[in-house]
Structure formats: C-alpha cells, structure tokens
Scaffold this active site. Structure first.
Site, PDB file in Angstrom:
ATOM      1  N   HIS A  97       0.999  -0.907   0.098  1.00 24.65           N
ATOM      2  CA  HIS A  97       0.267   0.241  -0.074  1.00 24.65           C
ATOM      3  C   HIS A  97       0.989   1.503  -0.157  1.00 24.65           C
ATOM      4  CE1 HIS A  97      -3.005   3.113   1.186  1.00 24.65           C
ATOM      5  NE2 HIS A  97      -3.833   2.399   0.899  1.00 24.65           N
ATOM      6  N   GLU A 167      -4.028   1.080  -7.154  1.00 24.64           N
ATOM      7  CA  GLU A 167      -4.977   2.684  -5.885  1.00 24.64           C
ATOM      8  C   GLU A 167      -4.139   3.762  -6.293  1.00 24.64           C
ATOM      9  OE1 GLU A 167      -6.903   0.656  -2.794  1.00 24.64           O
ATOM     10  OE2 GLU A 167      -4.526   1.675  -2.049  1.00 24.64           O
TER      11      GLU A 167
HETATM   12  P1  PGA Z   1     -10.285   5.445   0.769  1.00 27.84           P
HETATM   13  O1  PGA Z   1      -9.028   4.648   0.305  1.00 27.84           O
HETATM   14  O2  PGA Z   1     -11.315   4.654   0.002  1.00 27.84           O
HETATM   15  O3  PGA Z   1     -10.655   6.224   1.949  1.00 27.84           O
HETATM   16  O4  PGA Z   1     -10.173   6.436  -0.043  1.00 27.84           O
HETATM   17  C1  PGA Z   1      -8.363   3.134   0.094  1.00 27.84           C
HETATM   18  C2  PGA Z   1      -7.084   2.772   0.441  1.00 27.84           C
HETATM   19  O5  PGA Z   1      -6.275   3.356   0.962  1.00 27.84           O
HETATM   20  O6  PGA Z   1      -7.270   1.616  -0.128  1.00 27.84           O
END
Ligand code: PGA
Length: 249
Positions: A97, A167
């Site tokens: 992440h 992401e």
């Molecule tokens: P969010 O987070 O949906 O709050 O934007 C997504 C993530 O970091 O996986």
C-alpha cells in the site's frame, strides 16, 4: 467473482471489530454471495483474531492482515510474520500500500518477498500499487504501475492466487479525488490485457463511495474494489456490498 473488501487502516479497537464483525455475521449475505461477490475485511493486527473468531468458516467474509513479514520468525522487532498473521485468522495479506511504501520503507523488493512468503503459507497476497499525481500528470501511469506489478511478481511461478489492487496515490484518502472514468478505463484496459488470466483478480481502490461504486464496477477489467473510508462502518460496508451486487444482476 468480484472481490469487494475494506482495510480499516489504523482504526478500530477490538470492541469495534467485534461489533463490526457481528453485524456482518448477522446480515443476510446470501444475495451478495449468490451475485458472485467475495467479501473481505482487513482490520489492524490486534483485531484480526476477534473478527476471525466471529466470521468463522461458515461466514462468506474472509479476514486479512494489512502487512506481514517475509521471514517466518526471528529478530525482526515490531514485525508480524505470515505464520503469525495466519495463526490469528488472516487468509489475505495486504502488501505494498502506498502509505507503507511512503512511511515504512516498503519497496518493490520487499513486496516481492512478501508475495512469495504469503503463497508459501497458503495465503492470498493482495498487492497494492499506484502512481503519484506527478507520474499521472506526466502520462506515465502505465509504465510506472506495470513495473511495480512485474517487480512484485518477479520469480513467482504460479501467480494465480495473487490479487492486484490499483490504488492511484492521488485518489486515496481524505485528500484524494476519484479518477475520471475514462482515465480508469484506459488504465484498466492495459492491466486487463497484461494480467487477466494470470492473477486471481484486479481490484480498484481510492475514494470509492456509494455514489461512484456502480460506475467503477462497470469499467471493463475491474474485478473488485478495495475500499477505505466508505466501508469504515458496518452499515457503510454492507451498503457497498449491496450496490456491488446490484451491478451483477
Ligand atoms: P479510501 O482508501 O477509500 O479511503 O480512499 C482507499 C485505500 O487506501 O485503500
């Protein structure tokens, strides 16, 4: 199958986890499962066992961990191994992440080690990747993310259990903005060409909410969602699952 899950990030006590898991346990998830959705939740380490103790094998909801070390054991103060995460009840291990890459030194190399370690333990690696706003503005998204993915999968003989999660950093969290549909569609068409059939699913994450979830799921190649804020209450997550199921009917 559509994977729709949430990471709580660094939120939630064990009491919160018990309440959240119990509400999922008590909800009628049959229509969600019948629609072809695989739900998953990823609490903090301290709450994995609480959630997994309620969402046992009789529940369709899988529990995961937000990170785990690639070594089985040893002198790695502050770390948790795949074996330990699995022992607590995790079946999916999130890795890569952007918050971990940015603040905790996660690299393509450590993600690769973690993919291999998770697979060795029979766990599902959930590999996150995504470009910064600068890379996006420069039009270099595809080069950047495919290099992250290829590094993560390097030397992995069987990648069929791996889940990928795109992401974009600029789309995540409080200051994030959801991508334009055309941008996401363009990126997913490349991801689908290169990785569909090789991995278990390719998810999208970043500012997914109840208003845009159906639109995003309508994009070709999107094999599920990885959700933060809009799934941080059980009601919010259940609503996401319901909306996702509607797109499959
Ligand atoms: P969010 O987070 O949906 O709050 O934007 C997504 C993530 O970091 O996986």
């Amino acid at each position: 199958m559509l994977w729709v899950g949430t990471s709580w990030k660094m939120n939630g006590t064990r009491a919160f986890a018990a309440d959240y898991a119990q509400k999922l346990h008590d909800a009628d998830l049959a229509p969600i499962v019948e629609a072809g959705i695989q739900p998953f939740i990823i609490p903090s380490f301290t709450a994995i066992d609480v959630a997994a103790g309620i969402l046992t094998d009789s529940s369709p909801v899988i529990v995961g961990a937000q990170n785990a070390h690639w070594e089985e054991k040893g002198a790695w103060t502050g770390e948790v191994s795949m074996v330990q995460a699995k022992d607590a009840g995790a079946k999916i291990i999130e890795m890569g992440h952007s918050e971990r890459r940015q603040y905790f030194g996660e690299t393509d190399e450590t993600v690769n080690l973690k993919v291999k370690a998770a697979l060795r333990e029979g766990l599902i690696p959930l590999v996150c990747f995504g470009e910064s706003a600068e890379v996006f503005e420069a039009g270099e998204t595809v080069e950047f993310i495919t290099s992250q993915i290829d590094a993560a999968l390097d030397g992995v003989v069987d990648t069929s259990r791996v889940i990928l999660a795109y992401e974009p950093i600029w789309a995540i969290g409080e200051h994030g903005r959801p991508p334009e549909r055309e941008d996401l569609a363009r990126t997913f068409s490349v991801l689908a060409d290169r990785y569909v059939g090789r991995v278990q699913a390719i998810l999208y994450g970043g500012s997914v909410n109840h208003d845009n979830i159906k639109d995003i799921l309508g994009i070709e190649g999107v094999g599920g969602l990885f959700i933060g804020r809009s799934a941080w209450t059980p009601e919010g997550y259940l609503k996401n699952l319901e909306l996702a199921a509607e797109t499959l009917h």
